[in-house]
Scaffold this active site. Structure first.
Site, PDB file in Angstrom:
ATOM      1  N   ARG A  10       1.505  13.595   0.729  1.00  0.00           N
ATOM      2  CA  ARG A  10       2.384  12.769   1.547  1.00  0.00           C
ATOM      3  C   ARG A  10       2.843  13.155   2.600  1.00  0.00           C
ATOM      4  O   ARG A  10       2.817  12.464   3.805  1.00  0.00           O
ATOM      5  CB  ARG A  10       3.462  12.205   0.634  1.00  0.00           C
ATOM      6  CG  ARG A  10       3.914  10.926   1.340  1.00  0.00           C
ATOM      7  CD  ARG A  10       4.813  10.127   0.609  1.00  0.00           C
ATOM      8  NE  ARG A  10       5.035   8.825   0.912  1.00  0.00           N
ATOM      9  CZ  ARG A  10       6.353   8.233   1.123  1.00  0.00           C
ATOM     10  NH1 ARG A  10       7.447   8.990   0.830  1.00  0.00           N
ATOM     11  NH2 ARG A  10       6.450   7.029   1.759  1.00  0.00           N
TER      12      ARG A  10
ATOM     13  N   HIS B  65       2.206  11.571   6.254  1.00  0.00           N
ATOM     14  CA  HIS B  65       3.267  10.954   7.176  1.00  0.00           C
ATOM     15  C   HIS B  65       3.496  11.789   8.510  1.00  0.00           C
ATOM     16  O   HIS B  65       3.923  11.139   9.501  1.00  0.00           O
ATOM     17  CB  HIS B  65       4.838  10.988   6.382  1.00  0.00           C
ATOM     18  CG  HIS B  65       4.932   9.918   5.469  1.00  0.00           C
ATOM     19  ND1 HIS B  65       6.167   9.467   5.281  1.00  0.00           N
ATOM     20  CD2 HIS B  65       3.932   9.136   4.890  1.00  0.00           C
ATOM     21  CE1 HIS B  65       5.860   8.173   4.515  1.00  0.00           C
ATOM     22  NE2 HIS B  65       4.695   8.101   4.378  1.00  0.00           N
TER      23      HIS B  65
ATOM     24  N   HIS C  19      -2.999   6.914  -3.541  1.00  0.00           N
ATOM     25  CA  HIS C  19      -1.858   6.389  -4.533  1.00  0.00           C
ATOM     26  C   HIS C  19      -2.329   6.632  -5.811  1.00  0.00           C
ATOM     27  O   HIS C  19      -1.673   6.198  -6.711  1.00  0.00           O
ATOM     28  CB  HIS C  19      -1.335   4.950  -4.011  1.00  0.00           C
ATOM     29  CG  HIS C  19      -0.486   4.967  -2.990  1.00  0.00           C
ATOM     30  ND1 HIS C  19      -0.067   3.710  -2.549  1.00  0.00           N
ATOM     31  CD2 HIS C  19       0.127   5.652  -2.351  1.00  0.00           C
ATOM     32  CE1 HIS C  19       0.658   3.939  -1.478  1.00  0.00           C
ATOM     33  NE2 HIS C  19       0.914   5.241  -1.248  1.00  0.00           N
TER      34      HIS C  19
ATOM     35  N   TRP D 266       1.470   5.071 -10.024  1.00  0.00           N
ATOM     36  CA  TRP D 266       0.425   3.894 -10.032  1.00  0.00           C
ATOM     37  C   TRP D 266      -0.650   4.419 -10.964  1.00  0.00           C
ATOM     38  O   TRP D 266      -1.386   3.321 -11.562  1.00  0.00           O
ATOM     39  CB  TRP D 266      -0.199   4.129  -8.711  1.00  0.00           C
ATOM     40  CG  TRP D 266       0.526   3.854  -7.288  1.00  0.00           C
ATOM     41  CD1 TRP D 266       0.527   2.616  -6.941  1.00  0.00           C
ATOM     42  CD2 TRP D 266       1.161   4.591  -6.630  1.00  0.00           C
ATOM     43  NE1 TRP D 266       1.124   2.639  -5.836  1.00  0.00           N
ATOM     44  CE2 TRP D 266       1.740   3.923  -5.609  1.00  0.00           C
ATOM     45  CE3 TRP D 266       1.405   6.042  -6.660  1.00  0.00           C
ATOM     46  CZ2 TRP D 266       2.542   4.108  -4.595  1.00  0.00           C
ATOM     47  CZ3 TRP D 266       2.580   6.469  -5.611  1.00  0.00           C
ATOM     48  CH2 TRP D 266       3.098   5.795  -4.915  1.00  0.00           C
TER      49      TRP D 266
ATOM     50  N   ASP E 248       0.007  -2.460  -1.920  1.00  0.00           N
ATOM     51  CA  ASP E 248      -1.130  -2.103  -2.742  1.00  0.00           C
ATOM     52  C   ASP E 248      -1.589  -3.577  -3.122  1.00  0.00           C
ATOM     53  O   ASP E 248      -2.911  -3.714  -3.110  1.00  0.00           O
ATOM     54  CB  ASP E 248      -0.825  -1.254  -4.056  1.00  0.00           C
ATOM     55  CG  ASP E 248      -0.110  -0.119  -3.554  1.00  0.00           C
ATOM     56  OD1 ASP E 248      -0.500   0.690  -2.737  1.00  0.00           O
ATOM     57  OD2 ASP E 248       0.925   0.284  -4.208  1.00  0.00           O
TER      58      ASP E 248
HETATM   59  C1  HEM Z   1       0.513   0.618   3.386  1.00  0.00           C
HETATM   60  C2  HEM Z   1       0.256   1.870   3.282  1.00  0.00           C
HETATM   61  C3  HEM Z   1       1.040   2.701   2.471  1.00  0.00           C
HETATM   62  C4  HEM Z   1       2.372   2.488   2.175  1.00  0.00           C
HETATM   63  C5  HEM Z   1       3.283   1.444   2.616  1.00  0.00           C
HETATM   64  C6  HEM Z   1       2.857   3.462   1.183  1.00  0.00           C
HETATM   65  C7  HEM Z   1       4.012   3.620   0.646  1.00  0.00           C
HETATM   66  C8  HEM Z   1       4.560   4.647   0.013  1.00  0.00           C
HETATM   67  C9  HEM Z   1       5.520   4.781  -0.873  1.00  0.00           C
HETATM   68  C10 HEM Z   1       6.849   3.455  -1.117  1.00  0.00           C
HETATM   69  C11 HEM Z   1       5.713   5.766  -1.450  1.00  0.00           C
HETATM   70  C12 HEM Z   1       6.809   6.432  -2.592  1.00  0.00           C
HETATM   71  C13 HEM Z   1       7.967   7.478  -1.851  1.00  0.00           C
HETATM   72  C14 HEM Z   1       8.808   7.923  -2.800  1.00  0.00           C
HETATM   73  O1  HEM Z   1       9.777   7.102  -3.262  1.00  0.00           O
HETATM   74  O2  HEM Z   1       8.780   9.163  -3.161  1.00  0.00           O
HETATM   75  C15 HEM Z   1       4.580   6.562  -1.382  1.00  0.00           C
HETATM   76  C16 HEM Z   1       4.200   7.603  -2.175  1.00  0.00           C
HETATM   77  C17 HEM Z   1       2.852   8.202  -1.870  1.00  0.00           C
HETATM   78  N1  HEM Z   1       2.105   8.153  -0.743  1.00  0.00           N
HETATM   79 FE1  HEM Z   1       2.034   6.424   0.233  1.00  0.00          FE
HETATM   80  N2  HEM Z   1       1.890   4.535   1.059  1.00  0.00           N
HETATM   81  C18 HEM Z   1       0.724   4.144   1.982  1.00  0.00           C
HETATM   82  C19 HEM Z   1      -0.340   4.817   2.225  1.00  0.00           C
HETATM   83  C20 HEM Z   1      -0.706   6.114   1.688  1.00  0.00           C
HETATM   84  C21 HEM Z   1      -1.611   6.821   2.556  1.00  0.00           C
HETATM   85  C22 HEM Z   1      -2.840   6.406   3.276  1.00  0.00           C
HETATM   86  C23 HEM Z   1      -1.593   7.962   1.831  1.00  0.00           C
HETATM   87  C24 HEM Z   1      -2.472   9.323   1.814  1.00  0.00           C
HETATM   88  C25 HEM Z   1      -3.758   9.179   2.475  1.00  0.00           C
HETATM   89  C26 HEM Z   1      -0.520   7.976   0.803  1.00  0.00           C
HETATM   90  C27 HEM Z   1       0.092   8.964  -0.021  1.00  0.00           C
HETATM   91  C28 HEM Z   1       0.911   9.051  -0.927  1.00  0.00           C
HETATM   92  C29 HEM Z   1       1.146   9.828  -1.886  1.00  0.00           C
HETATM   93  C30 HEM Z   1       0.620  11.035  -2.278  1.00  0.00           C
HETATM   94  C31 HEM Z   1       2.443   9.446  -2.501  1.00  0.00           C
HETATM   95  C32 HEM Z   1       3.206  10.225  -3.708  1.00  0.00           C
HETATM   96  C33 HEM Z   1       4.230  10.967  -3.162  1.00  0.00           C
HETATM   97  C34 HEM Z   1       5.177  11.694  -4.354  1.00  0.00           C
HETATM   98  O3  HEM Z   1       4.640  11.800  -5.405  1.00  0.00           O
HETATM   99  O4  HEM Z   1       6.041  12.223  -3.939  1.00  0.00           O
HETATM  100  N3  HEM Z   1       0.077   6.706   1.076  1.00  0.00           N
HETATM  101  N4  HEM Z   1       3.733   5.817  -0.571  1.00  0.00           N
END
Ligand code: HEM
Length: 271
Positions: A38, A42, A167, A183, A227
């Site tokens: 992540r 970001h 995700h 997820w 999602d």
């Molecule tokens: C519409 C697009 C996206 C939205 C709104 C979104 C939103 C989020 C949110 C709200 C979380 C939870 C964060 C937390 O509470 O720790 C998250 C986690 C995560 N996202 Fe996304 N995300 C998006 C796209 C992506 C993309 C493009 C990637 C990578 C290519 C990604 C990879 C991840 C990963 C790996 C986590 C897990 C992090 C953890 O376990 O600490 N996301 N995302």
């Protein structure tokens, strides 16, 4: 970057040290790999093709403006676990280290290899940060996803659908984004499970004192409103494709993620 030269052997040594920091029994699902992935996303996902700024080149999340963007809450964990790797390999830039670590995380969790190359530089000051608020808001819908990924970063609809398939790993944290839960049932295994769950589970709005999110019948798994937007056109056909064809997902993800981490990266005769 210091004057010490990068070389394929040296990158290999960095990769090995990155892998060593991932396992952690008492953190989340036993691994820092999802949060490191992540961080790479970001760091890169602030790119604006119209203003030609933001993106991974510069590692501007080291500075307050970007580190304190609410969307980046929790990423201090990922930056901190990579510090010993930076200390052991001072020649590598943070910008290269964070993006490389994201690629290593994907592979380490069983995902595809990404053809990462180095050459990013660390920009010198707070004023190099992109403005806050560029990263997507999980509480919004289809138009927002298209605005951020297609209009601002320059991805196709298919690439967008593919990238969000990340995700399949990791989880939401109540004290970071406000959302809660994983997820998939395999949050440290990179696969096409995200699409399978999205299509084949019955998702209902979670009744709770928290932001709007969806839950499966058992209440174990979650989906963000963004999602759920993937179930609609123009995204849905790609969700169906990737749910059926894991290899296609891996091939497309490998290319789309490389594009993501190279947005706005100057070509400097990179290694
Ligand atoms: C519409 C697009 C996206 C939205 C709104 C979104 C939103 C989020 C949110 C709200 C979380 C939870 C964060 C937390 O509470 O720790 C998250 C986690 C995560 N996202 Fe996304 N995300 C998006 C796209 C992506 C993309 C493009 C990637 C990578 C290519 C990604 C990879 C991840 C990963 C790996 C986590 C897990 C992090 C953890 O376990 O600490 N996301 N995302």
């Amino acid at each position: 970057m210091s004057t010490e030269q990068a070389s394929p052997d040296k990158y290999l040594a960095v990769r090995k040290d990155i892998i060593k920091v991932f396992p952690k029994e008492d953190y989340d699902d036993g691994s820092f790999a999802p949060v490191v992935l992540r961080l790479a996303w970001h760091a890169s996902g602030t790119y604006d093709k119209n203003h030609k700024n933001g993106g991974s080149d510069g590692s501007t999340m080291r500075y307050k403006t970007e580190a304190e963007d609410p969307a980046n809450a929790g990423l201090e964990v990922a930056r901190a676990v990579l510090e010993p790797v930076k200390a052991a390999h001072t020649w590598i830039s943070y910008a290269d280290l964070w993006t490389l670590a994201g690629c290593v995380a994907i592979e380490h969790m069983g995902g595809p290899h990404i053809e990462w190359t180095g050459g990013r530089r660390d920009k010198p000051s707070e004023t190099d940060c992109p403005p806050q608020g560029r990263l997507p808001d999980g509480g919004l819908g289809k138009d927002h996803v298209l605005d951020v990924f297609v209009s601002r970063m320059g991805f196709t609809v298919q690439e967008t659908t593919c990238l969000i398939g990340a995700h399949t790993v990791g989880r939401c944290h109540k004290d970071r984004s406000g959302f809660d839960g994983p997820w998939t049932e395999t949050p440290t295994r990179f696969s096409n499970q995200f699409y399978k769950q999205l299509l084949h589970n019955t998702w209902t709005e979670k009744k709770w004192d928290g932001p709007r999110q969806f839950e499966d019948e058992d209440g174990d798994l979650m989906m963000l409103p963004t999602d759920m937007a993937l179930l609609e056109p123009p995204f849905r056909e790609y969700v169906e494709l990737y749910a059926k064809d894991k290899q296609r997902f891996f091939d497309d993800f490998s290319a789309a993620f490389l594009k993501l981490i190279e947005l706005g990266v100057a070509k400097r005769g990179r290694l």
